[in-house]
Design a protein around this motif. Structure first.
Motif, short mmCIF file in Angstrom:
data_model
loop_
_atom_site.label_atom_id
_atom_site.label_comp_id
_atom_site.label_asym_id
_atom_site.label_seq_id
_atom_site.Cartn_x
_atom_site.Cartn_y
_atom_site.Cartn_z
N VAL A 77 0.83 -1.20 0.00
CA VAL A 77 0.00 0.00 0.00
C VAL A 77 0.87 1.26 0.00
CG1 VAL A 77 -1.74 1.29 1.27
CG2 VAL A 77 -1.84 -1.17 1.25
N ILE A 80 2.92 1.83 -3.34
CA ILE A 80 2.13 2.23 -4.51
C ILE A 80 1.70 3.69 -4.38
CG2 ILE A 80 -0.20 1.53 -3.79
CD1 ILE A 80 -0.47 0.22 -6.50
N ILE B 72 -6.79 3.18 -6.14
CA ILE B 72 -5.47 2.60 -5.90
C ILE B 72 -5.35 2.14 -4.46
CG2 ILE B 72 -2.99 3.12 -5.78
CD1 ILE B 72 -3.30 4.87 -8.22
N ILE B 73 -5.78 2.99 -3.51
CA ILE B 73 -5.66 2.62 -2.09
C ILE B 73 -6.53 1.41 -1.78
CG2 ILE B 73 -5.97 3.38 0.30
CD1 ILE B 73 -5.52 6.20 -0.67
N ALA B 76 -5.05 -1.73 -3.34
CA ALA B 76 -3.82 -2.13 -2.65
C ALA B 76 -4.13 -2.72 -1.29
CB ALA B 76 -2.88 -0.94 -2.52
N SER B 77 -5.13 -2.18 -0.59
CA SER B 77 -5.48 -2.72 0.72
C SER B 77 -5.99 -4.15 0.60
CB SER B 77 -6.56 -1.88 1.40
OG SER B 77 -6.25 -0.53 1.29
N THR B 79 -5.24 -6.17 -1.72
CA THR B 79 -4.10 -7.00 -2.10
C THR B 79 -3.30 -7.43 -0.88
OG1 THR B 79 -3.98 -5.75 -4.13
CG2 THR B 79 -2.11 -7.13 -3.61
N ALA B 105 -1.93 -5.64 -6.96
CA ALA B 105 -2.33 -4.25 -6.73
C ALA B 105 -2.27 -3.39 -7.99
CB ALA B 105 -1.45 -3.64 -5.65
#
Lengths: 198, 224
Positions: A77, A80, B72-73, B76-77, B79, B105
């Motif tokens: 996180v 990225i 994106i956040i 990614a979380s 993931t 992600a």
């Protein structure tokens, strides 16, 4: 500083473990932006630049901020987000202060945010527990390998565009077949690193 | 009926890997063994499902100017959740997927579904869409992995096959084999659909979150 070790990391990243042709990272831009030599060089340089910059920023974050506080699992996180922010800042700075460079690379920069090669290089730096200097060499080597593969592939692709493959193979399939052949050529570098210093 | 279509569309007609040509990196990299392909498919489907549900629930709350950082956040979380679950419950799979697990992600399939579907549709439809696309991704990976494992290692799901295990062509498990098998699959899709599989500008590249900034979309799209 271990000079030989650095050269081994560099050669391994450029030739043996080439990001696109051996590890399948960043295949999308590799296939998408390899139509003409100018844009493929632009993309290659942009990737090299962002890879190096992202490694410079993420390595200290992982080591001194996340790892030191037991938050190592947050790296995906955090990385990225850092890369996305970094790309935005680079874009603004280049636009304001170095317009010629922005004209050359500007189009490719937004694509870097979701490029798996960039995230992969930063993650592999920390997960392989490289030192800061080794990470820099690894990032630069990976970027250089990407650039090399990209430029070589564009030259191959310009030839296949002119040829007449069977109808179903037109477009993407024939491009992938050329990539396969280029990837085979890179297998010739197998063992180069092990025998580098006799 | 319409809902059934939402579910099945991602599996064949708009298969993310073989028709839309998205997510090529994991499709090529983890398809050396059928087991890894299923593992990757399930992990990606989980992230896709999670992000589609949350994004469709928040679709009226996320301002459109900052929607991409939000996606994106969120992605990614999810993931990270998938990564931790695989590490805890399937450690061998965690090791063989390696770097490609955190790279879910940045998988463009997930971004494309978030941007093109979940941000415009109700939650239930988004769930169906995620399951369909996830299944399509998993099946495509399994198909590629089956060919590569059977001919490359002479086994399937780790069970060694008679004759083939002594007459395997190792190139199928290596990088060039991946490119060739993938190329043949796309050619097969082209052959069956007589080149009518997709209009590239409508799907694929335009679904990418970078599409607006990219500038390639207005020309011809990234791929073609």
């Amino acid at each position: 500083m271990d000079f030989r070790g650095m050269i081994v990391i560099m050669m391994s990243a450029v030739l043996v473990n080439n990001y696109v042709l051996r590890k399948f990272l960043g295949v999308c831009p590799f296939l998408g932006v390899s139509k003409d030599i100018k844009s493929s060089m632009g993309m290659g340089i942009a990737i090299m630049f962002v890879m190096l910059l992202a490694s410079v920023v993420t390595w200290p974050i992982q080591t001194y901020l996340l790892h030191a506080n037991g938050l190592g699992f947050m790296r995906t996180v955090v990385f990225i987000l850092v890369i996305a922010t970094l790309v935005q800042i680079v874009e603004i700075v280049l636009k304001r202060y170095i317009p010629p460079l922005y004209d050359a690379l500007g189009v490719y920069l937004p694509l870097m945010t979701t490029n798996c090669a960039i995230l992969a290089v930063t993650i592999s730096n920390v997960s392989n527990e490289l030192t800061f200097a080794q990470s820099m060499v690894n990032a630069f080597g990976s970027g250089l390998g990407f650039f090399l593969a990209m430029v070589l592939f564009t030259s191959v692709r310009q030839q296949t565009e002119a040829s007449q493959p069977p109808e179903p193979f037109k477009g993407m399939p024939i491009t992938l077949i050329s990539a396969a052949i280029l990837s085979m050529a890179f297998f010739a570098f197998e063992g180069v690193v092990e025998n580098l210093f006799g | 009926m319409k809902r059934l279509k939402t579910l099945t569309r991602g599996i064949i007609k708009e298969n993310p890997v073989l028709v839309l040509i998205l997510g090529t990196c994991p499709a090529l990299a983890v398809s050396t063994q059928a087991e890894n392909a299923i593992g990757m498919g399930v992990a990606t489907t989980f992230v896709l499902l999670g992000s589609n549900i949350v994004i469709s629930l928040l679709r009226n709350m996320i301002p459109s100017k900052v929607r991409i950082p939000c996606y994106i956040i969120l992605i990614a979380s999810f993931t990270v959740l998938a990564e931790m679950a695989v590490e805890a419950y399937a450690y061998t799979l965690y090791q063989s997927l390696g770097i490609f697990l955190p790279l879910i992600a940045v998988n463009c399939i997930i971004f494309a579904r978030a941007e093109m579907f979940a941000s415009k549709h109700r939650t239930f439809d988004s769930i169906l869409d995620a399951l369909g696309s996830g299944a399509g991704f998993t099946l495509a990976l399994l198909a590629i992995a089956t060919i590569r494992e059977v001919f490359g290692s002479g086994s399937w799901f780790g069970i060694s096959l008679p004759w083939l295990s002594e007459h395997n062509a190792a190139i199928f498990t290596l990088a060039p084999g991946g490119f060739i098998v993938f190329a043949c699959f796309i050619a097969l899709v082209n052959k069956i659909s007589k080149g009518q599989a997709i209009k590239k500008t409508e799907f694929g590249c335009a679904g990418c979150p970078s599409a607006v900034a990219c500038g390639k979309v207005s020309q011809k799209g990234c791929e073609s």
